[in-house]
Design an enzyme around this catalytic site. Structure first.
Site, PDB file in Angstrom:
ATOM      1  CE  LYS A  19      24.763  68.374 -45.192  1.00  0.00           C
ATOM      2  NZ  LYS A  19      26.148  68.509 -44.690  1.00  0.00           N
ATOM      3  CB  THR A  68      26.500  64.712 -43.757  1.00  0.00           C
ATOM      4  OG1 THR A  68      27.222  65.931 -43.690  1.00  0.00           O
ATOM      5  CG2 THR A  68      26.833  63.832 -42.578  1.00  0.00           C
ATOM      6  NE  ARG A 197     -14.055  70.184 -23.600  1.00  0.00           N
ATOM      7  CZ  ARG A 197     -13.059  69.437 -23.177  1.00  0.00           C
ATOM      8  NH1 ARG A 197     -12.343  69.805 -22.130  1.00  0.00           N
ATOM      9  NH2 ARG A 197     -12.760  68.310 -23.789  1.00  0.00           N
ATOM     10  CD  GLN A 253      -8.645  61.944 -22.530  1.00  0.00           C
ATOM     11  OE1 GLN A 253      -9.345  62.871 -22.923  1.00  0.00           O
ATOM     12  NE2 GLN A 253      -8.005  61.981 -21.372  1.00  0.00           N
ATOM     13  CG  HIS A 283      -7.001  74.286 -21.670  1.00  0.00           C
ATOM     14  ND1 HIS A 283      -7.823  73.190 -21.739  1.00  0.00           N
ATOM     15  CD2 HIS A 283      -5.822  73.826 -21.169  1.00  0.00           C
ATOM     16  CE1 HIS A 283      -7.186  72.120 -21.297  1.00  0.00           C
ATOM     17  NE2 HIS A 283      -5.966  72.478 -20.941  1.00  0.00           N
TER      18      HIS A 283
HETATM   19  O1  LIG Z   1     -10.912  66.228 -23.045  1.00  0.00           O
HETATM   20  C1  LIG Z   1     -10.308  66.379 -21.970  1.00  0.00           C
HETATM   21  N1  LIG Z   1      -9.590  65.348 -21.454  1.00  0.00           N
HETATM   22  C2  LIG Z   1      -8.909  65.444 -20.277  1.00  0.00           C
HETATM   23  O2  LIG Z   1      -8.243  64.477 -19.816  1.00  0.00           O
HETATM   24  C3  LIG Z   1      -8.976  66.683 -19.599  1.00  0.00           C
HETATM   25  N2  LIG Z   1      -8.417  67.134 -18.443  1.00  0.00           N
HETATM   26  C4  LIG Z   1      -8.799  68.421 -18.290  1.00  0.00           C
HETATM   27  O3  LIG Z   1      -8.460  69.174 -17.348  1.00  0.00           O
HETATM   28  N3  LIG Z   1      -9.605  68.811 -19.327  1.00  0.00           N
HETATM   29  C5  LIG Z   1      -9.728  67.740 -20.149  1.00  0.00           C
HETATM   30  N4  LIG Z   1     -10.362  67.572 -21.326  1.00  0.00           N
END
Ligand SMILES: O=c1[nH]c(=O)c2[nH]c(=O)[nH]c2[nH]1
Length: 327
Positions: A19, A68, A197, A253, A283
């Protein structure tokens, strides 16, 4: 045509059923003051696997099928009869569900539970109105706690093969302290380097938790041996929020990796084996107000932005302790 399959040149490769989207809500009343409550709300998917269920697919034989509907009834039954701490803690509830199906039905070989906890936080009033209210709660954030538990029978024992806690839908934004420059450039690249940013993401993270050895039924009877799942969860969340705020972010990252380092480096989280993230990069684009002679595109003057839902970056990683650190 008979529903029974005749000789056929296909075969069943894998199968599971159960379920999904079972909504569970449990009140725990304080034994000394029954007007004082704790509550838990979950959405649960519970799936069953087993070789002996194959004829239900291949021979239209329903005899091994635990309906279920029975799965749904069982989830509610367990929410009612389990001790308070085993229902209010989503990992413990999920492990009890796994244990129930594998100990009740000898022909069920594996059970899989995916659970989402919906947030209900106690309302705290002014002292003149009594402070923390006994039975009123607020949804003070859309983030969800998640649990994935997988168990299987091996001989007479039930073993947990996966236990993951997690968070999803945790929306965060910082309006400075994030850059992105030095990335690979070629004829397809139009993105400008940026030293300051907006960084916004909706954190989705999951982490594997080591469950004590010795068979799930025995482990659940000795609750004091279980990891402190709620403390782990709040430690993971606070490390995520702290690193997000304090890191001078070079990229999604790099910040994500630091979050993993902080979680796995915390001595309180020794039972956490690894942590996985999936972070969208939501963004925020500075708007060109040049039509009024206003400067809004340069990062120093950018004040008005277009929040864009699509497309977003999408960055994933799984982080674990290096082999030397595991020794
Ligand atoms: O932190 C980011 N990693 C990316 O791989 C990436 N690619 C992108 O266009 N902006 C960003 N910003």
């Amino acid at each position: 045509m008979s529903a029974k399959a005749s000789s056929s040149n296909v075969r069943l490769v894998s199968a599971s059923y159960g379920k999904d989207l079972v909504r569970i809500f449990r009140i725990v009343r304080d034994s000394k003051d029954p007007s004082s409550h704790r509550v838990a709300e979950y959405t649960v998917r519970c799936l069953l696997h087993g070789e002996s269920l194959t004829p239900s697919y291949t021979e239209a034989d329903n005899s091994p099928v635990v309906a279920t509907d029975t799965v749904k009834n069982t989830l509610n039954y367990l929410a009612k009869v389990l001790p308070a701490e085993d229902v209010l803690c989503p990992e413990r509830y999920a492990l009890n569900v796994v244990n129930h199906f594998l100990s009740t039905y000898s022909h069920i070989e594996k059970t899989e539970v995916d659970l989402i906890q919906h947030k209900w936080t106690r309302i705290v009033l002014d002292q003149k109105d009594g402070g923390a209210h006994k039975h009123s709660f607020v949804r003070d954030g859309e983030e969800k706690r998640t649990v994935r538990a997988l168990g299987e029978r091996s001989g007479s024992e039930i073993n947990v093969t996966t236990l993951e806690g997690g968070i999803k839908g945790l929306l965060v934004l910082k309006s400075s302290g994030s850059a992105f420059y030095g990335f690979h450039r070629d004829s397809f690249t139009t993105l400008k380097e940026v030293r300051d940013r907006i960084f916004s993401t909706e954190v989705e993270c999951s982490y594997s938790i080591a469950v004590p050895k010795g068979g799930l039924t025995a482990v659940l009877k000795n609750a004091s041996s279980l990891p402190h799942f709620c403390e782990i969860q709040s430690s993971v969340k606070s490390h995520i929020l702290r690193v997000f705020s304090l890191d001078d972010s070079a990229s999604v990252q790099a910040t994500m990796y630091r979050m993993g380092e902080a979680i796995l480096g915390d001595a309180a989280n020794t039972t956490v084996q690894d942590v996985s993230f999936a972070l969208p990069n939501k963004h925020y684009i500075p708007i060109d107000l040049g039509f009024k002679g206003l400067s809004n595109l340069d990062e120093k003057d950018a004040e008005v932005f277009l929040p864009t839902a699509h497309p977003s970056g999408y960055i994933k990683a799984k982080i674990e302790r290096s082999p030397s650190a595991k020794l």
